[in-house]
Design a protein around this motif. Structure first.
Motif, PDB file in Angstrom:
ATOM      1  N   ASP A  40       0.812  -1.221   0.000  1.00  0.00           N
ATOM      2  CA  ASP A  40       0.000   0.000   0.000  1.00  0.00           C
ATOM      3  C   ASP A  40       0.845   1.270   0.000  1.00  0.00           C
ATOM      4  OD1 ASP A  40      -2.604  -1.098  -0.180  1.00  0.00           O
ATOM      5  OD2 ASP A  40      -2.437  -1.738   1.903  1.00  0.00           O
ATOM      6  N   SER A  41       1.943   1.273   0.705  1.00  0.00           N
ATOM      7  CA  SER A  41       2.801   2.467   0.726  1.00  0.00           C
ATOM      8  C   SER A  41       3.703   2.459  -0.508  1.00  0.00           C
ATOM      9  CB  SER A  41       3.671   2.478   1.982  1.00  0.00           C
ATOM     10  OG  SER A  41       4.703   1.513   1.874  1.00  0.00           O
ATOM     11  N   PRO A  42       4.100   3.631  -0.984  1.00  0.00           N
ATOM     12  CA  PRO A  42       5.032   3.669  -2.127  1.00  0.00           C
ATOM     13  C   PRO A  42       6.331   2.917  -1.849  1.00  0.00           C
ATOM     14  CG  PRO A  42       4.068   5.836  -1.774  1.00  0.00           C
ATOM     15  CD  PRO A  42       3.639   4.966  -0.609  1.00  0.00           C
ATOM     16  N   GLN A  43       6.839   2.999  -0.626  1.00  0.00           N
ATOM     17  CA  GLN A  43       8.085   2.307  -0.289  1.00  0.00           C
ATOM     18  C   GLN A  43       7.904   0.791  -0.303  1.00  0.00           C
ATOM     19  OE1 GLN A  43       6.566   4.593   1.675  1.00  0.00           O
ATOM     20  NE2 GLN A  43       7.859   6.408   1.436  1.00  0.00           N
ATOM     21  N   GLY A  44       6.826   0.329   0.291  1.00  0.00           N
ATOM     22  CA  GLY A  44       6.558  -1.112   0.310  1.00  0.00           C
ATOM     23  C   GLY A  44       6.311  -1.658  -1.083  1.00  0.00           C
ATOM     24  N   PHE A  45       5.576  -0.912  -1.884  1.00  0.00           N
ATOM     25  CA  PHE A  45       5.306  -1.328  -3.258  1.00  0.00           C
ATOM     26  C   PHE A  45       6.605  -1.399  -4.050  1.00  0.00           C
ATOM     27  CE2 PHE A  45       3.769  -0.769  -7.638  1.00  0.00           C
ATOM     28  CZ  PHE A  45       2.760  -1.706  -7.676  1.00  0.00           C
ATOM     29  N   ALA A  46       7.466  -0.386  -3.887  1.00  0.00           N
ATOM     30  CA  ALA A  46       8.751  -0.362  -4.594  1.00  0.00           C
ATOM     31  C   ALA A  46       9.617  -1.553  -4.180  1.00  0.00           C
ATOM     32  CB  ALA A  46       9.476   0.951  -4.335  1.00  0.00           C
ATOM     33  N   ALA A  47       9.597  -1.892  -2.903  1.00  0.00           N
ATOM     34  CA  ALA A  47      10.375  -3.043  -2.425  1.00  0.00           C
ATOM     35  C   ALA A  47       9.849  -4.335  -3.043  1.00  0.00           C
ATOM     36  CB  ALA A  47      10.338  -3.110  -0.898  1.00  0.00           C
ATOM     37  N   TRP A  48       8.531  -4.468  -3.135  1.00  0.00           N
ATOM     38  CA  TRP A  48       7.923  -5.655  -3.732  1.00  0.00           C
ATOM     39  C   TRP A  48       8.288  -5.759  -5.217  1.00  0.00           C
ATOM     40  CZ3 TRP A  48       3.082  -5.683  -6.770  1.00  0.00           C
ATOM     41  CH2 TRP A  48       2.671  -6.975  -7.115  1.00  0.00           C
ATOM     42  N   VAL A  49       8.160  -4.655  -5.945  1.00  0.00           N
ATOM     43  CA  VAL A  49       8.500  -4.647  -7.368  1.00  0.00           C
ATOM     44  C   VAL A  49       9.977  -4.998  -7.560  1.00  0.00           C
ATOM     45  CG1 VAL A  49       8.743  -3.157  -9.399  1.00  0.00           C
ATOM     46  CG2 VAL A  49       6.607  -3.147  -8.095  1.00  0.00           C
TER      47      VAL A  49
END
Length: 171
Positions: A40-49
């Protein structure tokens, strides 16, 4: 016109819209979303990607592991995801080489069959001469999609998550 693209942080909002349409849970086959992924957060999404990119990279392929993830998109809309698992380990024997999911509002447009055809081409590039695809026995849309792409049923199995159909597609 739809296209398959590598996961990207650019489509964070569009991906979340697709995820929200499915509802809670990790049932979006083809996205590689795990229970510990915070998206949900931009940081978490970036880490997942970034994790998905690492799993798709050449080092993962050389190690007879990893997975190629692609999103099915049109413009800025994410219709679904599809994944090609590399190698032939226990995970592949259990879940298949290819898994995919199409968001509910994008179904019945032939997107799954189109994406499966594209991913079969990628499987050929990885040197696979056939792939295993597993789907829930009652998922008649997936059964039809797999059979239209040349899937030959190996059998039906009871698993801890329900009954599954197992198909092989020769490439």
């Amino acid at each position: 016109m739809p296209e398959l693209i590598a996961p990207t942080v650019r489509l964070h909002t569009a991906w979340r819209e697709a995820r929200d349409e499915w509802g809670p849970g990790l049932h979006e086959d083809g996205f590689g979303l795990g229970p510990s992924d915070e998206v949900d957060s931009p940081q978490g999404f970036a880490a997942w990607v970034a994790r998905l990119a690492d799993e798709s990279g050449p080092k993962a392929a050389e190690a007879d592991g990893g997975c190629t993830y692609r999103w099915i998109v049109e413009g800025n809309k994410v219709h679904g995801g599809i994944a090609l698992r590399h190698g032939f380990d226990d995970h592949v024997l259990r879940f298949g080489h290819i898994g995919y999911g199409i968001r509910p509002s994008s179904r019945r447009r032939g997107l799954a069959g189109w994406a499966l055809g594209q991913m079969l081409d990628e499987a050929r590039e990885f040197g696979l001469d056939r792939v295993l695809i597993v789907c829930e026995a009652g998922n008649l849309a997936s059964v039809k999609t797999i059979e239209q792409r040349g899937g030959v049923i190996e059998g039906v199995r009871d698993t801890e998550h329900g009954c599954t159909r197992r198909y092989w597609i020769s490439i």
